[in-house]
Scaffold this motif. Structure first.
Motif, PDB file in Angstrom:
ATOM      1  N   HIS A  14       0.856  -1.184   0.000  1.00 53.09           N
ATOM      2  CA  HIS A  14       0.000   0.000   0.000  1.00 53.09           C
ATOM      3  C   HIS A  14       0.891   1.233   0.000  1.00 53.09           C
ATOM      4  N   ARG A  15       0.640   2.123  -0.923  1.00 55.62           N
ATOM      5  CA  ARG A  15       1.461   3.323  -1.067  1.00 55.62           C
ATOM      6  C   ARG A  15       0.715   4.536  -0.511  1.00 55.62           C
ATOM      7  N   VAL A  16       1.441   5.338   0.265  1.00 54.02           N
ATOM      8  CA  VAL A  16       0.924   6.609   0.771  1.00 54.02           C
ATOM      9  C   VAL A  16       1.711   7.717   0.091  1.00 54.02           C
ATOM     10  N   SER A  17       1.020   8.647  -0.530  1.00 59.93           N
ATOM     11  CA  SER A  17       1.723   9.678  -1.292  1.00 59.93           C
ATOM     12  C   SER A  17       1.255  11.077  -0.916  1.00 59.93           C
ATOM     13  N   LEU A  18       2.186  12.007  -1.004  1.00 59.63           N
ATOM     14  CA  LEU A  18       1.920  13.429  -0.766  1.00 59.63           C
ATOM     15  C   LEU A  18       2.549  14.205  -1.922  1.00 59.63           C
ATOM     16  N   PRO A  19       1.752  14.577  -2.912  1.00 61.18           N
ATOM     17  CA  PRO A  19       2.327  15.252  -4.087  1.00 61.18           C
ATOM     18  C   PRO A  19       2.959  16.601  -3.760  1.00 61.18           C
ATOM     19  N   HIS A  20       2.316  17.351  -2.847  1.00 67.38           N
ATOM     20  CA  HIS A  20       2.828  18.697  -2.577  1.00 67.38           C
ATOM     21  C   HIS A  20       2.345  19.179  -1.218  1.00 67.38           C
ATOM     22  N   LEU A  21       3.236  19.839  -0.478  1.00 66.12           N
ATOM     23  CA  LEU A  21       2.866  20.481   0.780  1.00 66.12           C
ATOM     24  C   LEU A  21       3.764  21.679   1.017  1.00 66.12           C
ATOM     25  N   HIS A  22       3.138  22.804   1.322  1.00 66.10           N
ATOM     26  CA  HIS A  22       3.876  24.017   1.684  1.00 66.10           C
ATOM     27  C   HIS A  22       3.234  24.625   2.921  1.00 66.10           C
ATOM     28  N   LEU A  23       4.043  24.862   3.963  1.00 66.53           N
ATOM     29  CA  LEU A  23       3.562  25.488   5.184  1.00 66.53           C
ATOM     30  C   LEU A  23       4.397  26.722   5.495  1.00 66.53           C
ATOM     31  N   GLU A  24       3.722  27.804   5.800  1.00 66.53           N
ATOM     32  CA  GLU A  24       4.389  29.027   6.222  1.00 66.53           C
ATOM     33  C   GLU A  24       4.540  29.027   7.746  1.00 66.53           C
ATOM     34  N   PRO A  25       5.450  29.842   8.291  1.00 63.09           N
ATOM     35  CA  PRO A  25       5.516  29.991   9.753  1.00 63.09           C
ATOM     36  C   PRO A  25       4.171  30.422  10.314  1.00 63.09           C
ATOM     37  N   GLY A  26       3.735  29.767  11.378  1.00 63.76           N
ATOM     38  CA  GLY A  26       2.456  30.074  11.993  1.00 63.76           C
ATOM     39  C   GLY A  26       1.278  29.346  11.390  1.00 63.76           C
ATOM     40  N   GLU A  27       1.505  28.538  10.353  1.00 63.53           N
ATOM     41  CA  GLU A  27       0.406  27.856   9.667  1.00 63.53           C
ATOM     42  C   GLU A  27       0.189  26.455  10.242  1.00 63.53           C
ATOM     43  N   VAL A  28      -1.083  26.115  10.430  1.00 62.94           N
ATOM     44  CA  VAL A  28      -1.475  24.795  10.913  1.00 62.94           C
ATOM     45  C   VAL A  28      -2.351  24.131   9.870  1.00 62.94           C
ATOM     46  N   ARG A  29      -2.089  22.860   9.609  1.00 59.64           N
ATOM     47  CA  ARG A  29      -2.920  22.111   8.669  1.00 59.64           C
ATOM     48  C   ARG A  29      -3.294  20.778   9.306  1.00 59.64           C
ATOM     49  N   ALA A  30      -4.547  20.409   9.178  1.00 66.45           N
ATOM     50  CA  ALA A  30      -5.012  19.132   9.698  1.00 66.45           C
ATOM     51  C   ALA A  30      -4.891  18.046   8.632  1.00 66.45           C
ATOM     52  N   ILE A  31      -4.557  16.841   9.057  1.00 70.41           N
ATOM     53  CA  ILE A  31      -4.522  15.674   8.179  1.00 70.41           C
ATOM     54  C   ILE A  31      -5.715  14.804   8.548  1.00 70.41           C
ATOM     55  N   THR A  32      -6.638  14.630   7.609  1.00 72.67           N
ATOM     56  CA  THR A  32      -7.875  13.912   7.899  1.00 72.67           C
ATOM     57  C   THR A  32      -8.067  12.753   6.926  1.00 72.67           C
ATOM     58  N   GLY A  33      -8.876  11.808   7.345  1.00 64.50           N
ATOM     59  CA  GLY A  33      -9.168  10.641   6.510  1.00 64.50           C
ATOM     60  C   GLY A  33      -9.717   9.524   7.374  1.00 64.50           C
ATOM     61  N   GLU A  34     -10.208   8.496   6.728  1.00 69.72           N
ATOM     62  CA  GLU A  34     -10.771   7.361   7.459  1.00 69.72           C
ATOM     63  C   GLU A  34      -9.665   6.606   8.205  1.00 69.72           C
ATOM     64  N   SER A  35     -10.076   5.872   9.247  1.00 69.08           N
ATOM     65  CA  SER A  35      -9.129   5.074  10.023  1.00 69.08           C
ATOM     66  C   SER A  35      -8.404   4.078   9.113  1.00 69.08           C
ATOM     67  N   GLY A  36      -7.098   3.972   9.296  1.00 72.88           N
ATOM     68  CA  GLY A  36      -6.307   3.014   8.537  1.00 72.88           C
ATOM     69  C   GLY A  36      -5.889   3.461   7.157  1.00 72.88           C
ATOM     70  N   CYS A  37      -6.170   4.723   6.794  1.00 70.15           N
ATOM     71  CA  CYS A  37      -5.865   5.160   5.434  1.00 70.15           C
ATOM     72  C   CYS A  37      -4.398   5.560   5.256  1.00 70.15           C
TER      73      CYS A  37
END
Length: 232
Positions: free
Chosen positions: A18-41
């Motif tokens: 099973h492959r988990v991929s993240l094509p792109h992510l950019h975070l600035e100082p002070g930025e918060v991002r949530a990671i969401t999805g079904e259990s086991g994903c």
């Protein structure tokens, strides 16, 4: 603060791969991002890869911090001493089980990252976090004397005690009642803003994520792969 391109992690082999991929992510100082999805994903797998606890199978770019340190080059060179230094100084982790050391009192668990890095033991920011999460009366207790929720609150303070550049929290509110969960979320967001950190928070509590208007990395799963993409 954080730039990632083309990150992939593979778990298992052959038909079980099973492959988990993240094509792109950019975070600035002070930025918060949530990671969401079904259990086991693969949310925790993604966080482990970003936190340099799991080697990616493929990676286009990974730059971290104000100096844009080239993490991809360190991984390619298998430079474990420098990677360990990055984990200890630049990253802060909140694990699902808290991860407190059972033989240290609460105050010593919180102070441990600063002690290991040779930082001053007193910190106004840590004192504020302790007060906000009502840990003042727990400082001289051992972890086994705490409730699960209390341990998680301590773990959150410890994760930011050394003022890392990137906070990675895996279900930090899972063991908390709704009121405490909201209080903890609010504190983390305030501290991230004040310290100009960046943060990624794995959460199953979509209502809480929506209440604080957090941008999301959402999971899109197909056979053999989960891809995380921005939903904002």
């Amino acid at each position: 603060m954080l730039d990632i391109q083309g990150l992939e992690v593979q778990r298992g082999t052959d038909a079980q791969a099973h492959r988990v991929s993240l094509p792109h992510l950019h975070l600035e100082p002070g930025e918060v991002r949530a990671i969401t999805g079904e259990s086991g994903c693969g949310k925790s797998t993604l966080l482990e890869a970003i936190g340099l606890l799991l080697a990616p199978s493929d990676l286009g770019e990974y730059r971290l911090g104000r100096e844009r340190q080239d993490i991809r080059a360190l991984l390619a060179a298998d430079d474990q001493p420098t990677l360990a230094a990055v984990r200890s100084r630049q990253l802060g982790f909140v694990l699902q089980n808290g991860g407190l050391l059972p033989f240290l009192k609460v105050r010593d668990n919180i102070a441990l990252p600063r002690h290991l890095l040779g930082m001053p033991m007193r910190s106004a920011m840590v004192d504020k976090a302790v007060r906000a999460l009502r840990l003042d009366n727990l400082l001289d207790k051992l972890p086994q004397a705490l409730s699960i929720g209390e341990r998680q609150r301590v773990a959150c303070v410890r994760a930011i005690a050394h003022e890392p550049q990137l906070l990675l929290a895996d279900e930090p509110t899972a063991a908390l009642d709704p009121h405490s969960a909201r209080r903890l979320f609010q504190l983390l967001l305030e501290l991230v803003g004040e310290l100009r950190l960046s943060a990624l928070v794995v959460s199953h509590d979509w209502a809480l994520v929506d209440e604080f208007s957090l941008a999301r990395l959402g999971a899109v799963s197909v056979a053999g792969e989960t891809r995380f993409a921005a939903l904002d």
